[in-house]
Scaffold this active site. Sequence first.
Site, PDB file in Angstrom:
ATOM      1  N   ASN A 209       0.850  -1.192   0.000  1.00 47.43           N
ATOM      2  CA  ASN A 209       0.000   0.000   0.000  1.00 47.43           C
ATOM      3  C   ASN A 209       0.882   1.238   0.000  1.00 47.43           C
ATOM      4  O   ASN A 209       2.111   1.136   0.039  1.00 47.43           O
ATOM      5  CB  ASN A 209      -0.988  -0.027   1.171  1.00 47.43           C
ATOM      6  CG  ASN A 209      -0.271  -0.002   2.504  1.00 47.43           C
ATOM      7  OD1 ASN A 209       0.375   0.984   2.859  1.00 47.43           O
ATOM      8  ND2 ASN A 209      -0.354  -1.104   3.235  1.00 47.43           N
ATOM      9  N   LYS A 289       8.144 -17.671 -10.036  1.00 48.24           N
ATOM     10  CA  LYS A 289       7.461 -16.505 -10.606  1.00 48.24           C
ATOM     11  C   LYS A 289       6.242 -16.962 -11.433  1.00 48.24           C
ATOM     12  O   LYS A 289       6.391 -17.766 -12.357  1.00 48.24           O
ATOM     13  CB  LYS A 289       8.451 -15.731 -11.485  1.00 48.24           C
ATOM     14  CG  LYS A 289       7.892 -14.440 -12.008  1.00 48.24           C
ATOM     15  CD  LYS A 289       8.927 -13.723 -12.869  1.00 48.24           C
ATOM     16  CE  LYS A 289       8.266 -12.578 -13.611  1.00 48.24           C
ATOM     17  NZ  LYS A 289       9.123 -12.049 -14.647  1.00 48.24           N
ATOM     18  N   ILE A 308      -3.336  -6.781  14.537  1.00 51.74           N
ATOM     19  CA  ILE A 308      -2.314  -6.649  15.582  1.00 51.74           C
ATOM     20  C   ILE A 308      -2.902  -5.967  16.819  1.00 51.74           C
ATOM     21  O   ILE A 308      -2.717  -6.424  17.953  1.00 51.74           O
ATOM     22  CB  ILE A 308      -1.093  -5.876  15.047  1.00 51.74           C
ATOM     23  CG1 ILE A 308      -0.547  -6.581  13.800  1.00 51.74           C
ATOM     24  CG2 ILE A 308      -0.025  -5.745  16.119  1.00 51.74           C
ATOM     25  CD1 ILE A 308       0.477  -5.790  13.021  1.00 51.74           C
TER      26      ILE A 308
HETATM   27  O1  C5P Z   1      -9.182  -1.413  10.497  1.00 49.56           O
HETATM   28  P1  C5P Z   1      -8.092  -0.536  10.012  1.00 49.56           P
HETATM   29  O2  C5P Z   1      -7.036  -1.249   9.220  1.00 49.56           O
HETATM   30  O3  C5P Z   1      -8.547   0.731   9.316  1.00 49.56           O
HETATM   31  O4  C5P Z   1      -7.419  -0.035  11.387  1.00 49.56           O
HETATM   32  C1  C5P Z   1      -6.307   0.761  11.383  1.00 49.56           C
HETATM   33  C2  C5P Z   1      -5.548   0.611  12.660  1.00 49.56           C
HETATM   34  O5  C5P Z   1      -5.457  -0.765  13.017  1.00 49.56           O
HETATM   35  C3  C5P Z   1      -4.144   1.101  12.537  1.00 49.56           C
HETATM   36  O6  C5P Z   1      -3.737   1.595  13.794  1.00 49.56           O
HETATM   37  C4  C5P Z   1      -3.395  -0.169  12.151  1.00 49.56           C
HETATM   38  O7  C5P Z   1      -2.014  -0.082  12.501  1.00 49.56           O
HETATM   39  C5  C5P Z   1      -4.117  -1.206  12.946  1.00 49.56           C
HETATM   40  N1  C5P Z   1      -4.160  -2.532  12.298  1.00 49.56           N
HETATM   41  C6  C5P Z   1      -3.609  -3.610  12.952  1.00 49.56           C
HETATM   42  N2  C5P Z   1      -3.626  -4.844  12.375  1.00 49.56           N
HETATM   43  C7  C5P Z   1      -4.203  -5.025  11.175  1.00 49.56           C
HETATM   44  C8  C5P Z   1      -4.800  -3.946  10.512  1.00 49.56           C
HETATM   45  C9  C5P Z   1      -4.760  -2.708  11.094  1.00 49.56           C
HETATM   46  O8  C5P Z   1      -3.093  -3.454  14.060  1.00 49.56           O
HETATM   47  N3  C5P Z   1      -4.221  -6.234  10.633  1.00 49.56           N
END
Ligand code: C5P
Length: 401
Positions: A209, A289, A308
């Site tokens: 991204n 690949k 996370i």
């Molecule tokens: O749900 P979304 O991705 O918009 O949430 C964003 C927040 O959640 C950010 O703080 C991002 O670091 C955290 N996040 C996370 N684990 C993920 C996706 C997002 O901790 N798999």
Amino acid sequence: MSLAQRRILLGVSGGIAAYKSCELVRRLRDLGAEVRVVMTEGATHFVSATTFQALSGQPVRMSLWDAEAEAAMGHIELARWAERILIAPASADLIARLAHGFANDLLTTVCLASAAPVYLAPAMNQQMWAHPAVQANIDTLRQRGVHLLGPASGDQACGDIGSGRMLEPMELREAMVASFGNLVLRGLKVVVSAGPTYEDIDPVRFIGNRSSGRMGFAVAEAAAQAGAEVTLVAGPVSLSTPPGVRRRVDVRSAAQMRDAVVDAAAQADIYIAAAAVGDYRPAEVADYKLKKQAGAPLELRLSENPDILATLAAQTVRPFLVGFAAETHDVERYARDKLQRKGLDMIAANQVGGGLGFEAADNALTLYWADGVADLSRASKTDLAHQLVAKVAERYRTVRG
Ligand code: C5P
């Protein structure tokens, strides 16, 4: 006033004012600073390295070519170690070499290799200080963000009277204290995640991204400046480690980021999740690949990545959790929903697009917590990071005492 655990690299160049720098080391250490001294060759004609070694309690470095010293704390480590570089006295020659990016001795090399703010305390004869060549070099350095401390006016060692005296040790110490500002996170361990994640499709392709990591890196730097012991978990970014950050763990995928964050967060008081973690990853990673199949669509099956923040929120003993929410619309509704659903203590929401957010230098954030809100209006990511850190510290102290 305190400089407890502050890491100051004192550069000493050749000038009679170097004798005052001995006193400066004492005064910095009185406030708890860790001081490492780097001398130029010229400085050794005025003060001996033994004096600085005794006063700083650390080996003094003078040469780039000292094999033993490079094996211990090499010049790059020294450059990373420093939170501030204070050069006192800064001679006309040292100023010229810095202005032109020379790396022909240890001190100038460390200055180039360090991201730490540089503070110069010039000391020279008033005629030299007034010389257009010196003034042009000072202008160059100022424009580059180098901070100038003095010089003062008055009697000079050479008998002249005028501008060019080095500031007194206590004045230089005050400047160092002021440079660190308010230590609102002192004594706390903070983990910051930053940047994107890359999810491999095959050995040459990935899903990523557009996160640059700049907001997270600015938050890590602001937290370090606020006195926290910071661990920065970084996705694939091309950014150098901010000064003062204690530990950096580089990761690539969401799963790797989760492992690194969970590991660091076990000891942490606060976790600030500024990373743009990929929600999905390819269900299978091809170990060769993938070849183009002309005319046929390629289908990728994706599996959900671990969340996370939610992983940490589910733990009974957990750090104070701050999430980010980048939204293109309905910012408050989505942010509040995320705050609740992920069990966070605070969420920093921003509208992306329109020159703000991803890949932009500026940002604007609104902070939400269970019973409050604070608007941080449009500013550079560095300024916003400082405001965010101040608010996180305030909420942390309210909730956790
Ligand atoms: O749900 P979304 O991705 O918009 O949430 C964003 C927040 O959640 C950010 O703080 C991002 O670091 C955290 N996040 C996370 N684990 C993920 C996706 C997002 O901790 N798999």
